[in-house]
Scaffold this motif. Structure first.
Motif, short mmCIF file in Angstrom:
data_model
loop_
_atom_site.label_atom_id
_atom_site.label_comp_id
_atom_site.label_asym_id
_atom_site.label_seq_id
_atom_site.Cartn_x
_atom_site.Cartn_y
_atom_site.Cartn_z
N MET A 260 5.19 -25.11 11.29
CA MET A 260 4.60 -25.15 12.62
C MET A 260 3.21 -24.54 12.64
O MET A 260 2.36 -24.92 13.46
N GLY A 261 2.95 -23.61 11.73
CA GLY A 261 1.61 -23.04 11.63
C GLY A 261 0.57 -24.10 11.32
O GLY A 261 -0.60 -23.99 11.71
N ASP A 262 1.01 -25.17 10.64
CA ASP A 262 0.09 -26.27 10.29
C ASP A 262 0.02 -27.33 11.38
O ASP A 262 -1.01 -28.00 11.51
N ILE A 263 1.09 -27.52 12.14
CA ILE A 263 1.14 -28.66 13.09
C ILE A 263 1.23 -28.23 14.54
O ILE A 263 1.33 -29.09 15.42
N ARG A 264 1.20 -26.95 14.81
CA ARG A 264 1.43 -26.46 16.18
C ARG A 264 0.44 -27.03 17.19
O ARG A 264 0.77 -27.25 18.35
N ASP A 265 -0.81 -27.31 16.75
CA ASP A 265 -1.82 -27.81 17.69
C ASP A 265 -1.41 -29.15 18.29
O ASP A 265 -1.84 -29.50 19.40
N ASN A 266 -0.59 -29.92 17.57
CA ASN A 266 -0.12 -31.19 18.10
C ASN A 266 0.82 -31.01 19.29
O ASN A 266 1.03 -31.94 20.07
N PHE A 267 1.39 -29.82 19.43
CA PHE A 267 2.35 -29.56 20.49
C PHE A 267 1.72 -28.85 21.70
O PHE A 267 2.40 -28.61 22.68
N ILE A 268 0.46 -28.51 21.60
CA ILE A 268 -0.20 -27.76 22.68
C ILE A 268 -1.12 -28.71 23.44
O ILE A 268 -2.14 -29.18 22.92
N THR A 269 -0.75 -29.00 24.68
CA THR A 269 -1.47 -29.99 25.48
C THR A 269 -2.94 -29.64 25.64
O THR A 269 -3.81 -30.52 25.59
N SER A 270 -3.24 -28.36 25.81
CA SER A 270 -4.62 -27.95 26.04
C SER A 270 -5.52 -28.21 24.83
O SER A 270 -6.75 -28.20 24.95
N LEU A 271 -4.92 -28.44 23.66
CA LEU A 271 -5.70 -28.69 22.45
C LEU A 271 -5.76 -30.16 22.07
O LEU A 271 -6.29 -30.52 21.02
N ASP A 272 -5.21 -31.02 22.93
CA ASP A 272 -5.16 -32.46 22.61
C ASP A 272 -6.52 -33.01 22.21
O ASP A 272 -6.64 -33.81 21.29
N ARG A 273 -7.57 -32.59 22.92
CA ARG A 273 -8.89 -33.16 22.69
C ARG A 273 -9.75 -32.32 21.74
O ARG A 273 -10.94 -32.59 21.57
N SER A 274 -9.14 -31.30 21.14
CA SER A 274 -9.88 -30.47 20.19
C SER A 274 -9.95 -31.17 18.83
O SER A 274 -9.29 -32.19 18.60
N THR A 275 -10.70 -30.61 17.92
CA THR A 275 -10.84 -31.21 16.59
C THR A 275 -9.55 -31.10 15.78
O THR A 275 -9.38 -31.80 14.77
N THR A 276 -8.65 -30.21 16.19
CA THR A 276 -7.38 -30.05 15.48
C THR A 276 -6.20 -30.62 16.25
O THR A 276 -5.06 -30.53 15.79
N GLY A 277 -6.45 -31.18 17.42
CA GLY A 277 -5.38 -31.68 18.27
C GLY A 277 -4.91 -33.08 17.90
O GLY A 277 -5.45 -33.73 17.01
N ILE A 278 -3.92 -33.55 18.63
CA ILE A 278 -3.30 -34.84 18.33
C ILE A 278 -4.26 -36.00 18.54
O ILE A 278 -4.20 -37.00 17.81
N ASP A 279 -5.17 -35.90 19.52
CA ASP A 279 -6.11 -36.99 19.75
C ASP A 279 -6.99 -37.23 18.52
O ASP A 279 -7.25 -38.38 18.14
N ALA A 280 -7.44 -36.14 17.89
CA ALA A 280 -8.27 -36.28 16.69
C ALA A 280 -7.49 -36.91 15.55
O ALA A 280 -8.01 -37.75 14.80
#
Length: 399
Positions: A260-280
Motif C-alpha cells: 500500500m505504501g506504493d499504491i496508496r495514492d490510487n486510493f486517495i481521491t484528493s490525489l487523483d489529479r496529482s503526478t502520482t495519482g490514478i489519473d496520471a
C-alpha cells in the motif's frame, strides 16, 4: 513446459531460496515468469520481493519475532474498548462516557469508527467468491482474543452490538466504472462461524483492514483494499509449512502495508489529479497504447470510451478483479519480481487491450465497455503476460 524443464526450474528455485544468502536479482529473474507452484515457496518469495524479509536468512528469526510482536501490540492499541488500557484495566475518567459528543472523546471516536468497520465487514464477507477459502475456519484464530491479560476486543461482537447503517464507499469515475466486478461478487454474504473460538478467514482479513485503517487515518479504509489484501493473505495462509501459516495474519499485514505504501495514492481521491495519482497512471497507459496500437487507441477515442470506464479498476486493484484468483497470483508473481512493477502493470493493461483488439475494432460503444469491464475468460494468462513483456520492452528496452 516439459517435465524435465519443470523439474530443473523447481530445483533452481529451491536452491536459490534455500541459500544462506539469497541473491535478490537471481530471485527476481526466476520469479519473472511465475513461481513454480510445486515448490511451495511462493509466500516466502513474495515476502522477500516485497522487502518484508531481508536476503540474509540468518536474520529472519529476529526480524519475524519483532514484526509479529509489533502486530500484537497494534491489536492491543487499536482494537480495545474505550475506558480500558492494557495494564491498568478500567480508566477512571468520569467525563468520558458513551454519550459524550466531544471530538476528543474516545467513545465518540469509537462510534465513528463503527461505520468504517461495517463497510469493511460488508466487503470481506464477499471476498474472492470463486473459491471457498475465505468462508472456511482458520486453524490459527487470534490468540489475543482469548488471553486473560489481553483487552483486545472481538470485532465480531462489536459488529453485533452496533445498529449503524453503513453507506457504500465504492468510488466511481464518470458514473460508469465501478471498482467491483459483478462477475466476481458473491451472491450471498459469508456467514459467521458459530463454533466457539473459531474464526473464518474473512474475519482475519477484516481485523487486518481495521487495524490498517486506524493506523493510517490519512488513507483510512477504501473499498477495494480488501481485493488487494485478499490474494496476499490467501497465499500466506495456504503455505505448506505450518510455521508460516500460523503467522499469516501478521506477515500479511506488514506486506500489505508495504504494498500500500506504493499504491496508496490510487486510493486517495484528493490525489487523483496529482503526478502520482490514478489519473496520471491511466494517462500513461493510454499513451503507451497509442505507441503500441494506435488503431485501437483511435477507435476508443472515436467512440468516446474514457479510460476511467475500465482502467481505474484494473490499475487500482492490480487486476485482482479481472481474472480468477490463480491467474491473479501468477500475474502478481511477475509484478512483484520487477523493480519497475508499476511500469509492468501498465504494460499488462496495454497487452490485455491488444489481445482483444479485433473485438474492440468491431464493436460499438456498449459492446466495447462490456468487453473491457468483463475481460474474456478464454484468454490464457500466459498470453497476457507474454504480450505485456513485449509491450514492456518498449519502455525498458534492456529488460
Amino acid at each position: 513446459m516439459t517435465s524435465s524443464k519443470q523439474n530443473t526450474r523447481e530445483t533452481v528455485f529451491l536452491e536459490t531460496i534455500g541459500s544462506e544468502r539469497i541473491y535478490y536479482k537471481q530471485l527476481q529473474s526466476l520469479c519473472s515468469t511465475g513461481i513454480v507452484e510445486t515448490c511451495g515457496i511462493r509466500s516466502l518469495c513474495w515476502k522477500i520481493l516485497l522487502n518484508y524479509l531481508p536476503n540474509n536468512r540468518s536474520s529472519w528469526i529476529r526480524v519475524l519475532e519483532k514484526q509479529r510482536q509489533e502486530y500484537n501490540n497494534f491489536l492491543e492499541e487499536v482494537i480495545v474498548q474505550p475506558g480500558l488500557n492494557r495494564t491498568n484495566g478500567p480508566i477512571a475518567n468520569a467525563e468520558d462516557h458513551p454519550l459524550n459528543t466531544n471530538p476528543s472523546s474516545e467513545w465518540n471516536t469509537y462510534f465513528k469508527e463503527n461505520s468504517i468497520l461495517l463497510q469493511i465487514d460488508k466487503d470481506v464477507r464477499r471476498l474472492c467468491p470463486d473459491i471457498s477459502f475465505f468462508q472456511n475456519a482458520t486453524a490459527y484464530p487470534c490468540k489475543m482474543l482469548h488471553l486473560e491479560s489481553s483487552k483486545v476486543e472481538s470485532l465480531r461482537k462489536r459488529i453485533e452490538r452496533t445498529g449503524l447503517n453503513s453507506q457504500s464507499l465504492t468510488r466511481k469515475k464518470m458514473g460508469i466504472s465501478n471498482l467491483i466486478n459483478t462477475r466476481k461478487q458473491a451472491i450471498e454474504e459469508y456467514e459467521t462461524l458459530m463454533t466457539q473460538g473459531q474464526e473464518a478467514h474473512w474475519e482475519v482479513v477484516e481485523r487486518m483492514l481495521f487495524v490498517y485503517a486506524k493506523l493510517n487515518p490519512g488513507t483510512g479504509y477504501v473499498q477495494g483494499m480488501n481485493e488487494i489484501i485478499g490474494p496476499l493473505y490467501y497465499t500466506f495462509a495456504s503455505d505448506p509449512n505450518p510455521k508460516w501459516r500460523e503467522y499469516a495474519e501478521a506477515d500479511t499485514f506488514f506486506c500489505f502495508t508495504l504494498l500500500m505504501g506504493d499504491i496508496r495514492d490510487n486510493f486517495i481521491t484528493s490525489l487523483d489529479r496529482s503526478t502520482t495519482g490514478i489519473d496520471a497512471s491511466m494517462r500513461r497507459t493510454m499513451n503507451l497504447l497509442q505507441r503500441s496500437d494506435p488503431e485501437v487507441r483511435s477507435k476508443l477515442d472515436k467512440i468516446k470510451i474514457k479510460p476511467e470506464y475500465f482502467l481505474f479498476r484494473w490499475i487500482t486493484l492490480l487486476l485482482s478483479q479481472e481474472f480468477p484468483l490463480p491467474d491473479v497470483i501468477h500475474i502478481w508473481d511477475v509484478l512483484f519480481a520487477d523493480e519497475n512493477r508499476f511500469d509492468l502493470l501498465i504494460a499488462v493493461c496495454v497487452g490485455m487491450i491488444m489481445l482483444i483488439r479485433k473485438e474492440l475494432l468491431e464493436k460499438d460503444f456498449s459492446g466495447c465497455v462490456k468487453l473491457l469491464q468483463n475481460y474474456p475468460e478464454h484468454i490464457e494468462i500466459i498470453r497476457v503476460i507474454q504480450e505485456a513483456k513485449n509491450v514492456y520492452k518498449t519502455i525498458h528496452p534492456g529488460s
